[in-house]
Design an enzyme around this catalytic site. Structure first.
Site, PDB file in Angstrom:
ATOM      1  N   PRO A  25      -1.474   2.805   3.985  1.00 55.65           N
ATOM      2  CA  PRO A  25      -1.314   3.289   2.606  1.00 55.65           C
ATOM      3  C   PRO A  25      -2.358   2.614   1.720  1.00 55.65           C
ATOM      4  O   PRO A  25      -2.495   1.397   1.732  1.00 55.65           O
ATOM      5  CB  PRO A  25       0.101   2.837   2.237  1.00 55.65           C
ATOM      6  CG  PRO A  25       0.412   1.707   3.154  1.00 55.65           C
ATOM      7  CD  PRO A  25      -0.381   1.932   4.409  1.00 55.65           C
ATOM      8  N   MET A  26      -3.120   3.425   0.980  1.00 60.64           N
ATOM      9  CA  MET A  26      -4.157   2.879   0.105  1.00 60.64           C
ATOM     10  C   MET A  26      -4.078   3.554  -1.251  1.00 60.64           C
ATOM     11  O   MET A  26      -4.191   4.790  -1.340  1.00 60.64           O
ATOM     12  CB  MET A  26      -5.543   3.084   0.728  1.00 60.64           C
ATOM     13  CG  MET A  26      -5.749   2.333   2.033  1.00 60.64           C
ATOM     14  SD  MET A  26      -7.314   2.743   2.828  1.00 60.64           S
ATOM     15  CE  MET A  26      -6.900   4.325   3.598  1.00 60.64           C
ATOM     16  N   GLN A  76       5.789   4.601   1.331  1.00 57.98           N
ATOM     17  CA  GLN A  76       5.908   3.166   1.111  1.00 57.98           C
ATOM     18  C   GLN A  76       6.278   2.894  -0.337  1.00 57.98           C
ATOM     19  O   GLN A  76       5.633   3.408  -1.253  1.00 57.98           O
ATOM     20  CB  GLN A  76       4.595   2.465   1.452  1.00 57.98           C
ATOM     21  CG  GLN A  76       4.715   0.957   1.384  1.00 57.98           C
ATOM     22  CD  GLN A  76       3.390   0.274   1.634  1.00 57.98           C
ATOM     23  OE1 GLN A  76       2.558   0.205   0.751  1.00 57.98           O
ATOM     24  NE2 GLN A  76       3.212  -0.219   2.851  1.00 57.98           N
ATOM     25  N   CYS A 126       1.446  -6.581  -0.363  1.00 60.89           N
ATOM     26  CA  CYS A 126       0.304  -6.357  -1.255  1.00 60.89           C
ATOM     27  C   CYS A 126      -0.059  -7.651  -1.990  1.00 60.89           C
ATOM     28  O   CYS A 126       0.762  -8.219  -2.702  1.00 60.89           O
ATOM     29  CB  CYS A 126       0.626  -5.262  -2.272  1.00 60.89           C
ATOM     30  SG  CYS A 126      -0.736  -4.943  -3.410  1.00 60.89           S
ATOM     31  N   LYS A 171       6.175  -3.907   5.584  1.00 63.94           N
ATOM     32  CA  LYS A 171       4.824  -4.468   5.641  1.00 63.94           C
ATOM     33  C   LYS A 171       4.883  -5.827   4.955  1.00 63.94           C
ATOM     34  O   LYS A 171       5.380  -5.954   3.842  1.00 63.94           O
ATOM     35  CB  LYS A 171       3.831  -3.584   4.894  1.00 63.94           C
ATOM     36  CG  LYS A 171       2.456  -4.229   4.751  1.00 63.94           C
ATOM     37  CD  LYS A 171       1.581  -3.444   3.790  1.00 63.94           C
ATOM     38  CE  LYS A 171       0.303  -4.202   3.509  1.00 63.94           C
ATOM     39  NZ  LYS A 171      -0.543  -3.506   2.544  1.00 63.94           N
TER      40      LYS A 171
END
Length: 164
Positions: free
Chosen positions: A18-19, A72, A102, A141
């Site tokens: 995921p970006m 996400q 993150c 994550k």
């Protein structure tokens, strides 16, 4: 063979990360066509999703050709994360992923993303509550630890697994 819920992947699957501002539907579809085994939406703020911010709710858009697709979410409080998880599940992803990794200052600095590595009890509380709130598989994550002096991933991974 790798298995997440009822999804099975080859021994070495390729997952599109995921970006933010990158993994929109068009990019995800292109990556699927070029061999990605699973794609992820951009990460979605639980608070913004609960407040029904249009730019955020747009991130819930997926297409059948993307499957399997994961969504996400990130946040730092139990109730908005649970509500966001339910909203995301209603958009029919195959997997819901929680972002506790993150490192971006505006996310981690406010206690979300990797910032949750400074509050493991809250991280586990959020994970348990989200797992209990949805029927789809939930993944997490995270990072090895908050910094090189606090590498806690082995114990943390076991604790997160115990959340369901």
């Amino acid at each position: 063979m790798m298995k997440i819920g009822s999804l099975e992947f080859d021994k070495y699957p390729v997952f599109l990360a995921p970006m933010e501002d990158v993994t929109d539907p068009a990019f995800r579809l292109m990556c699927k066509r070029f061999g990605a085994d699973m794609v992820y939406t951009e990460f979605i703020s639980a608070d913004a999703l609960v407040r029904d911010i249009q730019a955020t709710t747009r991130k819930l858009t997926t297409h059948e050709e993307e499957r399997p697709v994961a969504m996400q979410i990130y946040g730092k409080e139990v109730e908005p994360m649970v509500e966001a998880a339910k909203i995301a599940e209603a958009a029919h992803p195959d997997i819901l992923d929680i972002n506790f990794g993150c490192p971006v200052k505006k996310v981690a600095g406010k206690g979300a993303g990797a910032g949750m590595l400074r509050n493991i009890p809250k991280m586990l509380e959020i994970t348990r509550a989200v797992v209990d709130a949805v029927k789809i598989p939930v993944t997490v994550k995270t990072r090895l630890g908050w910094d090189s002096g606090n590498l806690i991933i082995v114990d943390l991974a076991e604790q997160l697994q115990d959340c369901g």
